[in-house]
Design an enzyme around this catalytic site. Structure first.
Site, PDB file in Angstrom:
ATOM      1  N   CYS A 257       0.812  -1.222   0.000  1.00 15.29           N
ATOM      2  CA  CYS A 257       0.000   0.000   0.000  1.00 15.29           C
ATOM      3  C   CYS A 257       0.846   1.273   0.000  1.00 15.29           C
ATOM      4  O   CYS A 257       0.672   2.160  -0.841  1.00 15.29           O
ATOM      5  CB  CYS A 257      -0.976  -0.014   1.176  1.00 15.29           C
ATOM      6  SG  CYS A 257      -0.244   0.162   2.822  1.00 15.29           S
ATOM      7  N   HIS A 305      -2.787   1.357   6.735  1.00 17.42           N
ATOM      8  CA  HIS A 305      -3.128   1.279   5.307  1.00 17.42           C
ATOM      9  C   HIS A 305      -3.310   2.672   4.731  1.00 17.42           C
ATOM     10  O   HIS A 305      -3.885   3.558   5.365  1.00 17.42           O
ATOM     11  CB  HIS A 305      -4.412   0.474   5.107  1.00 17.42           C
ATOM     12  CG  HIS A 305      -4.671   0.170   3.654  1.00 17.42           C
ATOM     13  ND1 HIS A 305      -3.997  -0.814   2.978  1.00 17.42           N
ATOM     14  CD2 HIS A 305      -5.503   0.744   2.733  1.00 17.42           C
ATOM     15  CE1 HIS A 305      -4.401  -0.847   1.706  1.00 17.42           C
ATOM     16  NE2 HIS A 305      -5.306   0.097   1.541  1.00 17.42           N
ATOM     17  N   HIS A 317      -5.809   2.025  -4.622  1.00 19.61           N
ATOM     18  CA  HIS A 317      -4.809   1.529  -3.672  1.00 19.61           C
ATOM     19  C   HIS A 317      -4.349   0.122  -4.039  1.00 19.61           C
ATOM     20  O   HIS A 317      -4.934  -0.541  -4.901  1.00 19.61           O
ATOM     21  CB  HIS A 317      -5.372   1.555  -2.248  1.00 19.61           C
ATOM     22  CG  HIS A 317      -6.512   0.582  -2.021  1.00 19.61           C
ATOM     23  ND1 HIS A 317      -6.786   0.030  -0.793  1.00 19.61           N
ATOM     24  CD2 HIS A 317      -7.452   0.070  -2.866  1.00 19.61           C
ATOM     25  CE1 HIS A 317      -7.836  -0.769  -0.873  1.00 19.61           C
ATOM     26  NE2 HIS A 317      -8.263  -0.761  -2.112  1.00 19.61           N
TER      27      HIS A 317
END
Length: 341
Positions: A257, A305, A317
């Site tokens: 991420c 995240h 993402h």
């Protein structure tokens, strides 16, 4: 004549015990079967998603340790170079002091007062004596420089030793996190393997459909409110849609991420930190209603995240192991805040 005896019948007590034992065994088998049924597809998905989330959390810790390791290796290298150069300088100072000591011995082996009495040229002697005084002063200065250099070298060696100890601890932490991540991913894969091929295909199709709907919504919500560099970063990230998630990866062919967000901004000429937690501390914090395409968006209480806002309530993402870079609703995870770089 042989006797014919009837075989001995088991006693009523023994029959009762055997019957009870068999009944208990059947009951236990039945209970065990009832206590450990095969998990449903939705239960497996929930467990796998949880394991992936835990693996991603560990991945960001791994990324932080990796970044620290790189910094420490650079610092140790610089310190070791400084120590080597300092040792060369110390050796030169010592050699210079030795040359001065040799010269003084050659010219000053006799007591100065006796040398003056024996000298046939007192004026010449006084000139030499003045030179000897200057030489002595130079020796004192050289000794001071040597002492200073020794202290400096000792401090640098101590600092290098401490950095090496810290580096060893960081490398161990890296190894521990790597094992933790691999263990969680292995367990998740085992759970997925417990599903039928049809069930796995159904899960994949559902995720693909969600990503497709999110992509359509993101395109509908695109606008020109993003800054030039945020727009450039978002454009770079869009070019990587479909690239696989790989923990610890920073592109250009696979990403985790924070690897995707840091790579995307680097394509826009902007350097941002490697980990999601560090990225959360740059720029201006924003609420969900203030976001523009390209802004960083952070999720979960520990900020493990991060993605890029895509407009119209969607994000772009690298979501989790086993998935690819894609669009998704911002509401699919617990949103914390956004950051405008």
């Amino acid at each position: 004549m042989a006797s014919h005896r009837r075989p001995k019948q088991p006693s009523r007590t023994r029959v009762s015990v055997l019957t009870a034992t068999a009944a208990a065994a059947v009951a236990l088998t039945s209970q065990a079967a009832q206590a450990d049924p095969k998990p449903t597809k939705s239960e497996v998905k929930a467990k796998v998603d949880k394991l992936y989330e835990e693996a991603e959390h560990a991945t960001e810790k791994f990324n932080g340790a990796k970044e620290k390791q790189d910094q420490l290796e650079e610092q140790v290298g610089e310190l070791q170079d400084k120590v080597a150069r300092g040792q060369d300088e110390l050796n030169e100072l010592r050699n210079g002091l030795g040359s001065m000591a040799t010269a003084q011995y050659r010219t000053g082996g006799i007591d100065p007062s006796v040398q003056l009495l024996l000298s046939s040229d007192p004026d010449s002697y006084l000139d030499k004596a003045s030179t000897l005084d200057q030489l002595s002063t130079k020796q004192a200065e050289a000794l001071r420089k040597i002492a200073d250099k020794q202290r400096s070298l000792q401090q640098q060696r101590q600092e290098a030793a401490e950095k090496l100890d810290e580096l060893a601890e960081t490398r161990k932490a890296l190894g521990d996190k790597k094992k933790e991540i691999q263990g969680k991913l292995s367990k998740a894969q085992s759970l997925l393997n417990s599903l039928t091929a049809k069930e796995r295909a159904a899960l994949a199709a559902a995720e693909a459909e969600r990503a497709n709907r999110a992509s359509q919504r993101a395109d509908l919500g695109s606008d020109a409110s993003a800054s030039q560099r945020a727009a450039a970063a978002f454009s770079a990230a869009k070019s990587k849609i479909g690239s696989p998630y790989v923990w610890g990866a920073t592109g250009p062919n696979s990403f985790d991420c924070s690897g995707l967000t840091s790579w995307a901004y680097s394509q826009a000429g902007v350097s941002i930190p490697r980990t999601s937690q560090s990225q959360a501390n740059i720029g201006t914090r924003l609420g969900q209603g203030e976001l523009s395409p390209g802004d960083l968006v952070f999720f979960y209480g520990d900020l493990h995240h991060v993605g890029l806002y895509a407009g119209n309530g969607q994000i772009l993402h690298a979501p989790k192991p086993g998935a690819t870079v894609r669009y998704e609703s911002i509401n699919n995870m617990p949103f914390q805040f956004g950051v405008r770089v």
